[in-house]
Design an enzyme around this catalytic site. Structure first.
Site, PDB file in Angstrom:
ATOM      1  N   CYS A  83     -19.398   3.218   7.837  1.00 16.94           N
ATOM      2  CA  CYS A  83     -18.734   2.489   8.919  1.00 16.94           C
ATOM      3  C   CYS A  83     -17.450   3.255   9.182  1.00 16.94           C
ATOM      4  CB  CYS A  83     -18.437   1.058   8.468  1.00 16.94           C
ATOM      5  SG  CYS A  83     -17.399   0.143   9.624  1.00 16.94           S
ATOM      6  N   ARG A 102     -18.571  -1.653  17.071  1.00 14.41           N
ATOM      7  CA  ARG A 102     -17.899  -2.951  16.862  1.00 14.41           C
ATOM      8  C   ARG A 102     -16.608  -3.055  17.647  1.00 14.41           C
ATOM      9  NH1 ARG A 102     -17.256  -3.147  11.539  1.00 14.41           N
ATOM     10  NH2 ARG A 102     -19.452  -3.677  11.393  1.00 14.41           N
ATOM     11  N   CYS A 131       0.129   0.005  10.238  1.00 16.40           N
ATOM     12  CA  CYS A 131      -0.417  -0.985   9.314  1.00 16.40           C
ATOM     13  C   CYS A 131       0.616  -1.961   8.740  1.00 16.40           C
ATOM     14  CB  CYS A 131      -1.135  -0.278   8.175  1.00 16.40           C
ATOM     15  SG  CYS A 131      -1.996  -1.456   7.114  1.00 16.40           S
ATOM     16  N   CYS A 148     -17.139  -7.951   4.665  1.00 15.79           N
ATOM     17  CA  CYS A 148     -16.375  -6.721   4.444  1.00 15.79           C
ATOM     18  C   CYS A 148     -15.108  -7.009   3.640  1.00 15.79           C
ATOM     19  CB  CYS A 148     -15.926  -6.113   5.767  1.00 15.79           C
ATOM     20  SG  CYS A 148     -17.247  -5.921   6.945  1.00 15.79           S
ATOM     21  N   CYS A 183     -19.907  -4.732   2.648  1.00 14.49           N
ATOM     22  CA  CYS A 183     -19.110  -3.609   3.150  1.00 14.49           C
ATOM     23  C   CYS A 183     -17.778  -3.619   2.408  1.00 14.49           C
ATOM     24  CB  CYS A 183     -18.876  -3.759   4.656  1.00 14.49           C
ATOM     25  SG  CYS A 183     -17.838  -2.445   5.341  1.00 14.49           S
ATOM     26  N   CYS A 241       0.429   4.672   6.923  1.00 18.52           N
ATOM     27  CA  CYS A 241      -0.229   4.538   8.241  1.00 18.52           C
ATOM     28  C   CYS A 241       0.699   3.743   9.169  1.00 18.52           C
ATOM     29  CB  CYS A 241      -1.576   3.846   8.078  1.00 18.52           C
ATOM     30  SG  CYS A 241      -2.562   4.552   6.735  1.00 18.52           S
ATOM     31  N   CYS A 278       0.851  -1.198   0.000  1.00 20.61           N
ATOM     32  CA  CYS A 278       0.000   0.000   0.000  1.00 20.61           C
ATOM     33  C   CYS A 278       0.890   1.253   0.000  1.00 20.61           C
ATOM     34  CB  CYS A 278      -0.913   0.012   1.225  1.00 20.61           C
ATOM     35  SG  CYS A 278      -2.048   1.410   1.189  1.00 20.61           S
TER      36      CYS A 278
HETATM   37  N1  SAM Z   1      -6.782   0.726   2.983  1.00 20.02           N
HETATM   38  C1  SAM Z   1      -8.070   0.975   3.475  1.00 20.02           C
HETATM   39  C2  SAM Z   1      -8.124   2.135   4.434  1.00 20.02           C
HETATM   40  O1  SAM Z   1      -7.115   2.478   5.039  1.00 20.02           O
HETATM   41  O2  SAM Z   1      -9.200   2.713   4.581  1.00 20.02           O
HETATM   42  C3  SAM Z   1      -8.712  -0.217   4.106  1.00 20.02           C
HETATM   43  C4  SAM Z   1      -8.013  -1.160   4.983  1.00 20.02           C
HETATM   44  S1  SAM Z   1      -7.332  -0.527   6.480  1.00 20.02           S
HETATM   45  C5  SAM Z   1      -6.379  -1.922   6.963  1.00 20.02           C
HETATM   46  C6  SAM Z   1      -8.709  -0.414   7.578  1.00 20.02           C
HETATM   47  C7  SAM Z   1      -8.461  -0.047   9.010  1.00 20.02           C
HETATM   48  O3  SAM Z   1      -7.872  -1.124   9.711  1.00 20.02           O
HETATM   49  C8  SAM Z   1      -7.561   1.119   9.316  1.00 20.02           C
HETATM   50  O4  SAM Z   1      -8.177   2.362   9.119  1.00 20.02           O
HETATM   51  C9  SAM Z   1      -7.255   0.887  10.780  1.00 20.02           C
HETATM   52  O5  SAM Z   1      -8.211   1.539  11.599  1.00 20.02           O
HETATM   53  C10 SAM Z   1      -7.379  -0.632  10.943  1.00 20.02           C
HETATM   54  N2  SAM Z   1      -6.068  -1.245  11.220  1.00 20.02           N
HETATM   55  C11 SAM Z   1      -5.054  -1.436  10.340  1.00 20.02           C
HETATM   56  N3  SAM Z   1      -3.990  -1.992  10.945  1.00 20.02           N
HETATM   57  C12 SAM Z   1      -4.315  -2.153  12.250  1.00 20.02           C
HETATM   58  C13 SAM Z   1      -3.631  -2.653  13.390  1.00 20.02           C
HETATM   59  N4  SAM Z   1      -2.377  -3.075  13.323  1.00 20.02           N
HETATM   60  N5  SAM Z   1      -4.290  -2.677  14.572  1.00 20.02           N
HETATM   61  C14 SAM Z   1      -5.565  -2.230  14.662  1.00 20.02           C
HETATM   62  N6  SAM Z   1      -6.257  -1.739  13.615  1.00 20.02           N
HETATM   63  C15 SAM Z   1      -5.642  -1.688  12.427  1.00 20.02           C
HETATM   64 FE1  SF4 Z   2      -2.908   1.245   3.289  1.00 21.95          FE
HETATM   65 FE2  SF4 Z   2      -2.967   0.080   5.659  1.00 21.95          FE
HETATM   66 FE3  SF4 Z   2      -3.181   2.718   5.501  1.00 21.95          FE
HETATM   67 FE4  SF4 Z   2      -5.219   1.142   4.636  1.00 21.95          FE
HETATM   68  S1  SF4 Z   2      -4.470   1.330   6.741  1.00 21.95           S
HETATM   69  S2  SF4 Z   2      -4.342   2.926   3.603  1.00 21.95           S
HETATM   70  S3  SF4 Z   2      -4.054  -0.613   3.849  1.00 21.95           S
HETATM   71  S4  SF4 Z   2      -1.388   1.499   4.897  1.00 21.95           S
END
Ligand code: SAM
Ligand code: SF4
Ligand code: DTB
Length: 333
Positions: free
Chosen positions: A205, A277, A77, A114, A145, A74, A70
């Site tokens: 959501c 949730r 992530c 989802c 979703c 973040c 990606c």
């Molecule tokens: N890429 C898309 C986005 O960022 O909207 C969708 C997938 S992203 C993985 C969805 C959500 O998963 C993130 O906004 C975050 O809140 C949650 N998430 C990701 N990694 C996580 C982690 N290590 N622990 C808890 N929540 C996590």
């Molecule tokens: Fe990409 Fe993870 Fe950020 Fe979603 S949460 S935009 S998958 S880096």
């Protein structure tokens, strides 16, 4: 009158039974966070019972339709290309593979499916394929979703036309703390996507993560942003950070479990008719902590052995927990 009674009294005063709450101030929300734990949980459970069967839990199943690489950064992530997390990257799945997973999810008791993708936002042919996935999943009689990142208003309309019920896009934390966590897109970008989703007629959501090194005030501000949207999200995922080796937050301090439960309770009070949730992080929670989250007003979970890439609480453990607590999945006999 004691401080707690005053705070509870204020809440009752500003949010009488059946009335629709419009705007929450930060002071009001902080006063809730500062209530004695028992008072806060009592208030949250009381409000919960006005709107929901307290012994029913909605079950959603996640599937990562496109994993890793990606472009966003973040800090939490496992799928960001900016960090070496050892994750195996995968191309976009085939429609039939996704439908197979959705059928299995339905058999496993999920009512919502989802689909998450590690994209900045959907593009080109991949988006066309994702639309076909949504049409197919909807055809199986599941709520749909998607979590595909940033959307334009046109993309939101296309998703709605394909049969998408909910779009997941989290604000993640407060606007102030956000820039410590993500630099490749702004808080306003996220709010714009939520507006496109709402304008296209889909349910929102949106929630966030506890454990990003934020203060209680950041949690309050995050919930304030969500509750004060033109319409609060129908679904509010509260994730506990799963610390992923290789990410900048790998060693983040684990928040006090009671503060996590408080966040659930305040979300319930601020958004009385939304599904709250209990999302990522359940694998590392005790049964007792999960039970307190349900008492605080959480009424939805992700079921199944996997979230997107991380492990989830095992289905057998969930069944046993539900039995011991007298809980039933929503939609089950
Ligand atoms: N890429 C898309 C986005 O960022 O909207 C969708 C997938 S992203 C993985 C969805 C959500 O998963 C993130 O906004 C975050 O809140 C949650 N998430 C990701 N990694 C996580 C982690 N290590 N622990 C808890 N929540 C996590
Ligand atoms: Fe990409 Fe993870 Fe950020 Fe979603 S949460 S935009 S998958 S880096
Ligand atoms: C949300 O708030 N939590 C889900 C869903 N929305 C997409 C994702 C949790 C991801 C946990 C880390 C992983 O499995 O990679």
């Amino acid at each position: 009158m004691s401080a707690s009674a005053t705070a509870i009294g204020d809440v009752e005063q500003v949010q009488p039974v059946g009335a629709e709450r419009r705007q929450w101030s930060l002071d009001e929300i902080m006063a809730l966070f500062e209530l004695p734990f028992n008072d806060l949980l009592f208030e949250a459970q009381t409000i919960h019972r006005r709107h929901f069967d307290p012994n029913r839990i909605q079950m959603s199943r996640l599937l990562s339709i496109k994993t890793g690489s990606c472009p966003e950064d973040c800090n939490y992530c496992p799928q960001s290309a900016h960090f070496d997390t050892g994750l195996e990257k995968e191309r976009l799945m085939k429609v039939e593979q996704v439908l197979e997973a959705a059928r299995a999810a339905k058999e496993g008791g999920a009512t919502r499916f989802c689909m998450g993708a590690a994209w900045r936002g959907p593009r080109g042919e991949d988006f066309e394929t994702a639309l076909a996935m949504i049409e197919g999943v909807k055809g199986l009689g599941l709520q749909t979703c998607a979590s595909f990142g940033l959307l334009s208003s046109e993309q939101a309309r296309q998703l709605k036309a394909a049969g998408l019920d909910y779009y997941n896009h989290n604000v993640d934390t407060s606007e102030e703390h956000y820039s410590e966590i993500i630099t490749t897109r702004s808080y306003q970008d996220r709010l714009d996507t939520l507006a496109h989703v709402r304008d296209a007629g889909m349910h929102i959501c949106s929630g966030g993560i506890v454990g990003l090194g934020e203060q209680q005030q950041d949690r309050a501000k995050m919930l304030q942003t969500l509750a004060n949207l033109p319409k609060p999200p129908e679904s509010v995922p509260i994730n506990l950070l799963i610390p992923i080796p290789g990410t900048p937050l790998a060693e983040a301090e684990r928040p006090d479990p009671f503060d996590f439960i408080r966040t659930i309770a305040v979300a319930r009070i601020l958004m009385p008719t939304s599904y709250v949730r209990l999302s990522a992080g359940r694998e590392d929670m005790s049964d007792e902590m999960q039970a307190l989250c349900f008492l605080a007003g959480a009424n939805s979970i992700f079921c199944g052995e996997k979230l997107l890439t991380a492990k989830n609480a095992a289905p057998g453990r969930d069944r046993s927990l539900f039995d011991r607590l007298g809980l039933k999945p929503e939609g089950a006999a």
